[in-house]
Design a protein around this motif. Structure first.
Motif, PDB file in Angstrom:
ATOM      1  N   GLU A  81       0.831  -1.203   0.000  1.00 18.78           N
ATOM      2  CA  GLU A  81       0.000   0.000   0.000  1.00 18.78           C
ATOM      3  C   GLU A  81       0.868   1.257   0.000  1.00 18.78           C
ATOM      4  N   SER A  82       1.971   1.226   0.739  1.00 20.53           N
ATOM      5  CA  SER A  82       2.866   2.390   0.757  1.00 20.53           C
ATOM      6  C   SER A  82       3.521   2.588  -0.605  1.00 20.53           C
ATOM      7  N   TYR A  83       3.922   1.507  -1.248  1.00 25.21           N
ATOM      8  CA  TYR A  83       4.551   1.622  -2.570  1.00 25.21           C
ATOM      9  C   TYR A  83       3.583   2.194  -3.596  1.00 25.21           C
ATOM     10  N   LEU A  84       2.304   1.822  -3.481  1.00 22.37           N
ATOM     11  CA  LEU A  84       1.300   2.327  -4.414  1.00 22.37           C
ATOM     12  C   LEU A  84       0.821   3.725  -4.062  1.00 22.37           C
ATOM     13  N   GLY A  85       1.328   4.285  -2.962  1.00 22.15           N
ATOM     14  CA  GLY A  85       0.961   5.644  -2.584  1.00 22.15           C
ATOM     15  C   GLY A  85      -0.361   5.763  -1.884  1.00 22.15           C
ATOM     16  N   ARG A  86      -0.873   4.670  -1.348  1.00 20.03           N
ATOM     17  CA  ARG A  86      -2.172   4.708  -0.690  1.00 20.03           C
ATOM     18  C   ARG A  86      -2.084   4.978   0.805  1.00 20.03           C
ATOM     19  N   ARG A  87      -0.890   4.856   1.394  1.00 20.10           N
ATOM     20  CA  ARG A  87      -0.705   5.147   2.805  1.00 20.10           C
ATOM     21  C   ARG A  87       0.754   5.515   3.043  1.00 20.10           C
ATOM     22  N   ALA A  88       0.974   6.230   4.118  1.00 22.09           N
ATOM     23  CA  ALA A  88       2.340   6.644   4.453  1.00 22.09           C
ATOM     24  C   ALA A  88       3.120   5.454   5.012  1.00 22.09           C
ATOM     25  N   PRO A  89       4.421   5.404   4.768  1.00 25.91           N
ATOM     26  CA  PRO A  89       5.226   4.289   5.295  1.00 25.91           C
ATOM     27  C   PRO A  89       5.243   4.276   6.828  1.00 25.91           C
ATOM     28  N   GLU A  90       5.238   3.096   7.392  1.00 29.21           N
ATOM     29  CA  GLU A  90       5.341   2.911   8.834  1.00 29.21           C
ATOM     30  C   GLU A  90       6.620   2.123   9.133  1.00 29.21           C
ATOM     31  N   TRP A  91       7.331   2.490  10.209  1.00 22.17           N
ATOM     32  CA  TRP A  91       8.641   1.907  10.454  1.00 22.17           C
ATOM     33  C   TRP A  91       8.693   1.043  11.714  1.00 22.17           C
ATOM     34  N   ARG A  92       7.605   0.982  12.470  1.00 25.83           N
ATOM     35  CA  ARG A  92       7.637   0.132  13.663  1.00 25.83           C
ATOM     36  C   ARG A  92       7.668  -1.346  13.288  1.00 25.83           C
ATOM     37  N   LEU A  93       6.818  -1.743  12.351  1.00 26.67           N
ATOM     38  CA  LEU A  93       6.828  -3.137  11.916  1.00 26.67           C
ATOM     39  C   LEU A  93       8.133  -3.522  11.218  1.00 26.67           C
ATOM     40  N   PRO A  94       8.695  -2.681  10.328  1.00 29.46           N
ATOM     41  CA  PRO A  94       9.995  -3.046   9.746  1.00 29.46           C
ATOM     42  C   PRO A  94      11.096  -3.220  10.789  1.00 29.46           C
ATOM     43  N   VAL A  95      11.084  -2.375  11.816  1.00 30.18           N
ATOM     44  CA  VAL A  95      12.099  -2.534  12.863  1.00 30.18           C
ATOM     45  C   VAL A  95      11.904  -3.860  13.590  1.00 30.18           C
ATOM     46  N   PRO A 133      11.978 -12.687   4.040  1.00 23.37           N
ATOM     47  CA  PRO A 133      10.776 -11.971   4.499  1.00 23.37           C
ATOM     48  C   PRO A 133      11.022 -10.498   4.761  1.00 23.37           C
ATOM     49  N   PHE A 134      12.186 -10.163   5.336  1.00 24.12           N
ATOM     50  CA  PHE A 134      12.485  -8.755   5.616  1.00 24.12           C
ATOM     51  C   PHE A 134      12.729  -7.981   4.333  1.00 24.12           C
ATOM     52  N   LEU A 135      13.500  -8.552   3.403  1.00 27.48           N
ATOM     53  CA  LEU A 135      13.795  -7.848   2.149  1.00 27.48           C
ATOM     54  C   LEU A 135      12.542  -7.675   1.291  1.00 27.48           C
ATOM     55  N   THR A 136      11.597  -8.601   1.376  1.00 22.35           N
ATOM     56  CA  THR A 136      10.363  -8.484   0.591  1.00 22.35           C
ATOM     57  C   THR A 136       9.612  -7.204   0.921  1.00 22.35           C
ATOM     58  N   SER A 137       9.688  -6.794   2.194  1.00 18.06           N
ATOM     59  CA  SER A 137       9.026  -5.548   2.596  1.00 18.06           C
ATOM     60  C   SER A 137       9.938  -4.344   2.423  1.00 18.06           C
ATOM     61  N   LEU A 138      11.235  -4.535   2.703  1.00 14.34           N
ATOM     62  CA  LEU A 138      12.153  -3.395   2.639  1.00 14.34           C
ATOM     63  C   LEU A 138      12.236  -2.810   1.230  1.00 14.34           C
ATOM     64  N   ILE A 139      12.243  -3.639   0.208  1.00 13.26           N
ATOM     65  CA  ILE A 139      12.373  -3.156  -1.154  1.00 13.26           C
ATOM     66  C   ILE A 139      11.197  -2.278  -1.567  1.00 13.26           C
ATOM     67  N   LEU A 140      10.052  -2.462  -0.898  1.00 15.85           N
ATOM     68  CA  LEU A 140       8.877  -1.653  -1.214  1.00 15.85           C
ATOM     69  C   LEU A 140       8.858  -0.327  -0.468  1.00 15.85           C
ATOM     70  N   LEU A 141       9.761  -0.178   0.506  1.00 16.59           N
ATOM     71  CA  LEU A 141       9.751   1.026   1.338  1.00 16.59           C
ATOM     72  C   LEU A 141      10.927   1.963   1.060  1.00 16.59           C
ATOM     73  N   VAL A 142      12.000   1.456   0.482  1.00 14.23           N
ATOM     74  CA  VAL A 142      13.200   2.268   0.281  1.00 14.23           C
ATOM     75  C   VAL A 142      13.601   2.204  -1.188  1.00 14.23           C
ATOM     76  N   PRO A 143      14.487   3.092  -1.627  1.00  9.89           N
ATOM     77  CA  PRO A 143      14.966   3.039  -3.019  1.00  9.89           C
ATOM     78  C   PRO A 143      15.700   1.735  -3.310  1.00  9.89           C
ATOM     79  N   VAL A 144      15.825   1.440  -4.602  1.00 10.91           N
ATOM     80  CA  VAL A 144      16.429   0.176  -5.014  1.00 10.91           C
ATOM     81  C   VAL A 144      17.886   0.094  -4.556  1.00 10.91           C
ATOM     82  N   TRP A 145      18.630   1.195  -4.727  1.00 13.01           N
ATOM     83  CA  TRP A 145      20.051   1.157  -4.354  1.00 13.01           C
ATOM     84  C   TRP A 145      20.229   0.858  -2.875  1.00 13.01           C
TER      85      TRP A 145
END
Length: 442
Positions: A81-95, A133-145
């Motif tokens: 949803e964050s990648y599609l621009g439908r909601r702001a990124p959240e960082w508690r779950l990624p941490v 599992p972590f990278l599957t979400s991280l790639i959608l939240l941060v730039p590719v590099w």
């Protein structure tokens, strides 16, 4: 069997975008859970069970892997949803997901220390599955590099952890490149799938916008056609009704004839409205010329028509036919004209329609500045690359000029010269000839 039929119906009932959306999200979740199942199975293999590792460590490692999967489920959904621009990124779950990943990796490295890395070759595969599992979400939240940088750092960290368990350099390098390749492949796969989903979403939004614009354009077209069709008809009805009232007040039997004509025009207008609704009606130039001349003469306005344009393309005839109709409507509605001249001249390059009348008033000047009828007429002429000029000129005249180039039009329509074109429904010869005399009695 029944369950399969239900799933097939649900799948078939989805739109194209919904199918791609479900497939993409399902792929992300499947990728995360497949890696979790892989870790769990590798954590209870024979080398681990016979290594003397505490059962609590094995159970804790398995539970950590399951917790990592449970955390990845909502994290993947929110990341999409964050990648599609439908909601702001959240960082508690990624941490939290990162903490579970390192805890799970620590458990696997501890099991590797008990078994010995060389006797537990599945450790490299298990460590590669830990980061998915972590990278599957991280790639959608941060730039590719930044995702690739995370892959390199995680590969180095896990390779360093393997070195601490006493593994040789070949095993350490194998872990580094294995985790890096698996993580990089996950990054590329997830990013491309998410990009495809984003493109499909934009395409669907564009289709929705196109649909709304088509509806709005059709409404404008309908309003323009209704104005063009009913404008002159209502003007004639008003004129003849006023004439019938005055004749009736004087006891003239001709009032009945005028009201019969009003009734006939009203019925014709009903049919024209039906034609406009169906989108089938097109203005015929010669019919409109005869109709405009008859109606203006019936209103006591001397009308002269010069030229008929000869054989013209159907699109040009239609556009100029609407121009004649709009011009006649404006002559009837505005000012106090006594004379109107319609000229139609065709050359090799273009055809020009000029409608000129006297009796210009201030109301007529306002109409020339932005009436809805002239705006609709400009739209019709724009469709054939034509242009419209309308406004007062010298000697108290009002002139409407419509010019349409012939080079951009289609081939001429096979219309015969037709020495006596059929009159418009609004002009009956007997009424056109008798109306001036009736007006003189007024």
């Amino acid at each position: 069997m029944w369950v399969r039929r239900v799933w097939v119906r649900r799948w078939q009932s989805r739109t194209g975008f919904d199918k791609i959306d479900l497939y993409t999200r399902g792929t992300f979740h499947s990728l995360a859970w497949i890696s979790i199942v892989t870790q769990v199975l590798l954590s209870v293999t024979r080398p681990v069970r016979h290594s003397g590792a505490p059962a609590a460590l094995i159970v804790l490692t398995v539970l950590t892997a399951v917790a990592q999967g449970v955390c990845a489920a909502p994290l993947v959904a929110r990341s999409v949803e964050s990648y599609l621009g439908r909601r702001a990124p959240e960082w508690r779950l990624p941490v939290l997901a990162a903490a579970l990943m390192f805890a799970n990796a620590a458990g696997l490295l501890a099991l590797g220390a008990y078994t010995g890395p060389e006797t537990f070759p599945e450790l490299q595969l298990a460590l590669g599955a830990v980061v998915v599992p972590f990278l599957t979400s991280l790639i959608l939240l941060v730039p590719v590099w930044l995702s690739f940088l995370a892959v390199v750092l995680l590969s180095a960290a896990l390779a360093g952890g393997v070195a601490l368990t006493g593994a040789g350099w070949p095993f350490v390098l194998g872990t580094f490149f294995g985790v890096g390749f698996g993580g990089g492949l996950a990054v590329v796969t997830v990013r491309l799938s998410a990009w495809t989903l984003g493109v499909m979403l934009k395409l669907r939004d564009a289709q929705d916008v196109e649909t709304r614009l088509a509806v709005a354009e059709e409404r404008l077209r309908f309003g323009r056609d209704m104005h063009d069709v009913l404008g002159r008809n209502l003007a004639v009805i008003a004129l003849k009704s006023e004439l019938a009232v005055e004749l009736a007040q004087r006891g003239k039997p001709a009032a009945v004839d005028q009201m019969i004509e009003v009734q006939r025009i009203a019925r014709v207008s009903q049919q024209e409205v039906r034609d406009v609704v169906r989108g089938y009606r097109e203005a015929d130039l010669r019919t409109e010329l005869v109709g405009a001349q008859g109606v203006l003469r019936a209103a006591g306005i001397e009308c002269t028509v010069h030229g008929d344009g000869g054989p013209l393309p159907a699109s040009v005839q239609s556009a100029l036919g609407w121009a004649v109709r709009e011009a006649a409507t404006n002559v009837l509605r505005h000012g106090d004209p006594r004379r109107c001249v319609i000229r139609l001249d065709a050359s090799r390059d273009d055809v020009r329609l000029v409608v000129e009348n006297d009796g210009v008033s201030a109301d007529t000047a306002v109409v020339s500045g932005g009436g809805s009828g002239l705006d609709g007429l400009r739209e019709r002429l724009d469709a054939v690359d034509g242009r419209l000029e309308a406004g007062p000129v010298d000697d108290g005249l009002f002139r409407l000029t419509a010019t349409v180039p012939l080079a951009s039009s289609s081939a001429p329509s096979p219309s015969a010269p037709s020495p006596s074109p059929s009159p418009s429904p609004l002009s009956v010869v007997t009424v056109a000839e008798s109306a001036p005399a009736l007006l003189e009695e007024r």
